[in-house]
Design a protein around this motif. Structure first.
Motif, PDB file in Angstrom:
ATOM      1  N   LEU A 174       0.805  -1.217   0.000  1.00 31.52           N
ATOM      2  CA  LEU A 174       0.000   0.000   0.000  1.00 31.52           C
ATOM      3  C   LEU A 174       0.841   1.272   0.000  1.00 31.52           C
ATOM      4  CD1 LEU A 174      -2.669  -1.049   2.655  1.00 31.52           C
ATOM      5  CD2 LEU A 174      -3.097  -0.709   0.218  1.00 31.52           C
ATOM      6  N   LEU A 175       1.976   1.252   0.696  1.00 32.09           N
ATOM      7  CA  LEU A 175       2.678   2.497   1.009  1.00 32.09           C
ATOM      8  C   LEU A 175       4.039   2.666   0.346  1.00 32.09           C
ATOM      9  CD1 LEU A 175       1.849   2.639   4.843  1.00 32.09           C
ATOM     10  CD2 LEU A 175       0.751   3.945   3.007  1.00 32.09           C
ATOM     11  N   ASP A 176       4.614   1.598  -0.182  1.00 33.15           N
ATOM     12  CA  ASP A 176       5.932   1.734  -0.814  1.00 33.15           C
ATOM     13  C   ASP A 176       5.865   2.661  -2.032  1.00 33.15           C
ATOM     14  OD1 ASP A 176       7.056   0.057   1.007  1.00 33.15           O
ATOM     15  OD2 ASP A 176       7.383  -1.624  -0.369  1.00 33.15           O
ATOM     16  N   PHE A 177       6.923   3.413  -2.245  1.00 33.01           N
ATOM     17  CA  PHE A 177       7.034   4.238  -3.443  1.00 33.01           C
ATOM     18  C   PHE A 177       8.499   4.451  -3.775  1.00 33.01           C
ATOM     19  CE2 PHE A 177       6.946   7.213   0.129  1.00 33.01           C
ATOM     20  CZ  PHE A 177       7.965   8.120  -0.166  1.00 33.01           C
ATOM     21  N   ASP A 178       8.763   4.871  -4.973  1.00 35.62           N
ATOM     22  CA  ASP A 178      10.111   5.166  -5.447  1.00 35.62           C
ATOM     23  C   ASP A 178      10.435   6.620  -5.125  1.00 35.62           C
ATOM     24  OD1 ASP A 178      12.307   5.950  -7.313  1.00 35.62           O
ATOM     25  OD2 ASP A 178      12.011   3.928  -8.101  1.00 35.62           O
ATOM     26  N   GLU A 179      11.631   6.881  -4.670  1.00 30.35           N
ATOM     27  CA  GLU A 179      12.031   8.253  -4.337  1.00 30.35           C
ATOM     28  C   GLU A 179      11.866   9.195  -5.524  1.00 30.35           C
ATOM     29  OE1 GLU A 179      13.301   9.912  -1.457  1.00 30.35           O
ATOM     30  OE2 GLU A 179      12.266   8.200  -0.570  1.00 30.35           O
ATOM     31  N   PHE A 180      11.940   8.646  -6.715  1.00 25.96           N
ATOM     32  CA  PHE A 180      11.783   9.438  -7.933  1.00 25.96           C
ATOM     33  C   PHE A 180      10.416  10.115  -7.996  1.00 25.96           C
ATOM     34  CE2 PHE A 180      10.718   9.609 -12.574  1.00 25.96           C
ATOM     35  CZ  PHE A 180      11.712  10.495 -12.959  1.00 25.96           C
ATOM     36  N   GLU A 181       9.426   9.550  -7.305  1.00 28.63           N
ATOM     37  CA  GLU A 181       8.060  10.065  -7.359  1.00 28.63           C
ATOM     38  C   GLU A 181       7.873  11.356  -6.567  1.00 28.63           C
ATOM     39  OE1 GLU A 181       5.319   6.956  -6.187  1.00 28.63           O
ATOM     40  OE2 GLU A 181       6.662   5.438  -7.027  1.00 28.63           O
ATOM     41  N   ARG A 182       8.799  11.704  -5.705  1.00 28.18           N
ATOM     42  CA  ARG A 182       8.617  12.857  -4.835  1.00 28.18           C
ATOM     43  C   ARG A 182       8.691  14.164  -5.606  1.00 28.18           C
ATOM     44  NH1 ARG A 182      10.984  10.844   0.877  1.00 28.18           N
ATOM     45  NH2 ARG A 182       9.554  12.423   1.554  1.00 28.18           N
ATOM     46  N   PRO A 183       7.987  15.227  -5.097  1.00 31.05           N
ATOM     47  CA  PRO A 183       7.196  15.288  -3.867  1.00 31.05           C
ATOM     48  C   PRO A 183       5.888  14.498  -3.990  1.00 31.05           C
ATOM     49  CG  PRO A 183       7.013  17.345  -5.056  1.00 31.05           C
ATOM     50  CD  PRO A 183       8.049  16.538  -5.767  1.00 31.05           C
ATOM     51  N   LEU A 184       5.564  13.776  -2.907  1.00 24.52           N
ATOM     52  CA  LEU A 184       4.446  12.841  -2.927  1.00 24.52           C
ATOM     53  C   LEU A 184       3.666  12.906  -1.617  1.00 24.52           C
ATOM     54  CD1 LEU A 184       2.947  10.465  -4.321  1.00 24.52           C
ATOM     55  CD2 LEU A 184       4.630   8.933  -3.266  1.00 24.52           C
TER      56      LEU A 184
ATOM     57  N   LYS B  85       0.531   7.379  12.137  1.00 22.69           N
ATOM     58  CA  LYS B  85       1.728   6.985  12.886  1.00 22.69           C
ATOM     59  C   LYS B  85       2.456   5.844  12.174  1.00 22.69           C
ATOM     60  CE  LYS B  85       3.315   5.875  17.556  1.00 22.69           C
ATOM     61  NZ  LYS B  85       2.879   5.653  18.970  1.00 22.69           N
ATOM     62  N   ILE B  86       1.698   4.882  11.674  1.00 19.89           N
ATOM     63  CA  ILE B  86       2.293   3.768  10.932  1.00 19.89           C
ATOM     64  C   ILE B  86       2.976   4.282   9.670  1.00 19.89           C
ATOM     65  CG2 ILE B  86       1.742   1.720   9.555  1.00 19.89           C
ATOM     66  CD1 ILE B  86      -0.538   1.173  11.613  1.00 19.89           C
ATOM     67  N   ALA B  87       2.315   5.208   8.965  1.00 16.02           N
ATOM     68  CA  ALA B  87       2.821   5.697   7.682  1.00 16.02           C
ATOM     69  C   ALA B  87       4.070   6.566   7.823  1.00 16.02           C
ATOM     70  CB  ALA B  87       1.726   6.491   6.963  1.00 16.02           C
ATOM     71  N   GLU B  88       4.378   7.002   9.039  1.00 21.44           N
ATOM     72  CA  GLU B  88       5.564   7.828   9.249  1.00 21.44           C
ATOM     73  C   GLU B  88       6.837   7.143   8.757  1.00 21.44           C
ATOM     74  OE1 GLU B  88       6.401  11.252  11.098  1.00 21.44           O
ATOM     75  OE2 GLU B  88       4.877  11.074   9.529  1.00 21.44           O
ATOM     76  N   LYS B  89       6.872   5.835   8.846  1.00 26.47           N
ATOM     77  CA  LYS B  89       8.042   5.073   8.406  1.00 26.47           C
ATOM     78  C   LYS B  89       8.354   5.322   6.931  1.00 26.47           C
ATOM     79  CE  LYS B  89       9.512   0.245   7.761  1.00 26.47           C
ATOM     80  NZ  LYS B  89       9.115  -1.177   7.933  1.00 26.47           N
ATOM     81  N   TRP B  90       7.335   5.628   6.146  1.00 29.10           N
ATOM     82  CA  TRP B  90       7.508   5.808   4.697  1.00 29.10           C
ATOM     83  C   TRP B  90       7.893   7.248   4.337  1.00 29.10           C
ATOM     84  CZ3 TRP B  90       5.061   1.799   6.750  1.00 29.10           C
ATOM     85  CH2 TRP B  90       5.187   0.563   6.126  1.00 29.10           C
ATOM     86  N   ASN B  91       7.744   8.161   5.260  1.00 27.76           N
ATOM     87  CA  ASN B  91       8.243   9.530   5.087  1.00 27.76           C
ATOM     88  C   ASN B  91       7.666  10.244   3.870  1.00 27.76           C
ATOM     89  OD1 ASN B  91       9.793  11.739   5.950  1.00 27.76           O
ATOM     90  ND2 ASN B  91      11.494  11.190   4.618  1.00 27.76           N
ATOM     91  N   TYR B  92       6.346  10.217   3.748  1.00 24.03           N
ATOM     92  CA  TYR B  92       5.686  10.999   2.704  1.00 24.03           C
ATOM     93  C   TYR B  92       5.900  12.485   2.961  1.00 24.03           C
ATOM     94  CZ  TYR B  92       3.209   6.991   0.694  1.00 24.03           C
ATOM     95  OH  TYR B  92       2.904   5.807   0.060  1.00 24.03           O
TER      96      TYR B  92
END
Length: 345
Positions: free
Chosen positions: A57-67, A84-91
């Protein structure tokens, strides 16, 4: 009490979260065309983040930023837990969905249904802010027709006046929302499909212009029915930012021009051929279990409005008689590669 508002600069242009469209493959493709435009995930429910496959659900490529991550829910504690859970992915941003008009979403007390409950939206944002320092934004409609959906306890099922919009803003802004992204139509929660809800209710851009004029201290973006670069330019005279929806999907190459709206930005003069070359590199790096058609379906509009459009759609549509990478390489030989008469800025 909520934490203090974070210091952010509102993006000039963003692309709306769209279910079954703004997945990681679409975002990678889009980033080839525009470097600064803020992208969003598809809407993800808080329950899915709490109980589902988080990496999927939450993985993304750094190339996609800003996201930005868009979350939907109806319970402030669950929303806070999901953030809180999603913080690990650093959107780069967390967005609360208060705009989706589908029966399925409204039937679960989420999306545009929440416009009837501004105090709950405020509390949800507060819980989100307790669990992240990222900018928190709210995407919502200017109102709703909740006939047949809202409980009988509601005297007014139609919440569609300008004063209803400002009441919603007055309550929710107490949670220190970093940006309000306002779709310029009401949502009719029963009887219309999501597509019809993007077309049938009258569009009221003037309400959002007025909102920005009366709340100059708020970051306010406009959304709904915006299809051209010229329209974007007009809206930016009245509001802080513009969110593009289906136009970015149907005519993605227009995104090469929106770079000029960012500070120091210039039109991206990438050719369609160069985009195809980058897509080949992307596909060659993908896991073998990923269906290539799930990547290429997002590029259907690459040649929108120019020579080669029909041929391109034929090329990327199943069935294929050979490896899709080889097909794309052959496409480079037969399709035009130059940009479409883009002026230099």
């Amino acid at each position: 009490m909520c934490h203090n508002i974070s210091k952010i600069k509102t993006p000039k242009i963003s692309i709306a979260p769209m279910v079954d469209r703004t997945d990681r493959h679409f975002r990678y493709f889009t980033r080839l065309l525009t470097k600064n435009t803020l992208l969003y995930t598809e809407m993800i429910t808080a329950q899915a983040i709490i109980h589902g496959d988080r990496n999927m659900l939450l993985d993304f490529d750094e190339f996609e930023r800003p996201l930005a991550l868009q979350i939907a829910g109806c319970d402030s504690k669950n929303i806070g837990k999901a953030v809180k859970i999603a913080e690990k992915w650093n959107y780069d941003e967390i967005n609360l969905n208060v705009g989706c008009s589908s029966d399925r979403v409204s039937g679960n007390d989420m999306g545009a249904y929440l416009i009837a409950y501004p105090e709950l939206v405020r509390d949800m944002v507060c819980q989100m802010r307790k669990n992240t320092d990222k900018p928190i934004t709210v995407k919502h409609r200017i109102g709703i027709d909740g006939s047949g959906i809202l409980p009988d306890s509601f005297d007014r099922k139609i919440i569609d006046k300008y004063e209803d919009l400002t009441n919603f803003i007055d309550i929710v802004e107490k949670a220190k929302v970093d940006r309000f992204i306002v779709h310029a139509r009401i949502a009719i929660l029963a009887g219309l499909s999501p597509k019809e809800n993007r077309e049938v209710p009258p569009i009221r851009y003037e309400d959002i212009y007025r909102l920005k004029k009366e709340y100059p201290y708020l970051n306010i973006d406009i959304n709904g029915g915006i299809k051209t670069v010229e329209e974007i330019q007009t809206h930016l005279k009245h509001v802080d930012g513009v969110m593009i929806g289906r136009a970015a999907y149907d005519n993605p190459f227009m995104l090469t021009e929106v770079e000029k709206f960012f500070k120091g930005g210039k039109v991206n003069n990438i050719s369609r051929g160069e985009v195809i070359e980058e897509l080949i590199k992307y596909i060659e790096k993908l896991d073998e279990n990923i269906k290539i058609q799930n990547v290429l379906k997002h590029t259907m509009g690459l040649f929108h409005g120019v020579k080669g459009s029909k041929k391109w759609r034929q090329i990327i549509t199943l069935p294929w008689d050979k490896d899709p990478v080889d097909i794309l390489k052959e496409a480079l030989e037969i399709l035009p590669q130059e940009p479409l008469n883009i002026k230099k800025y």
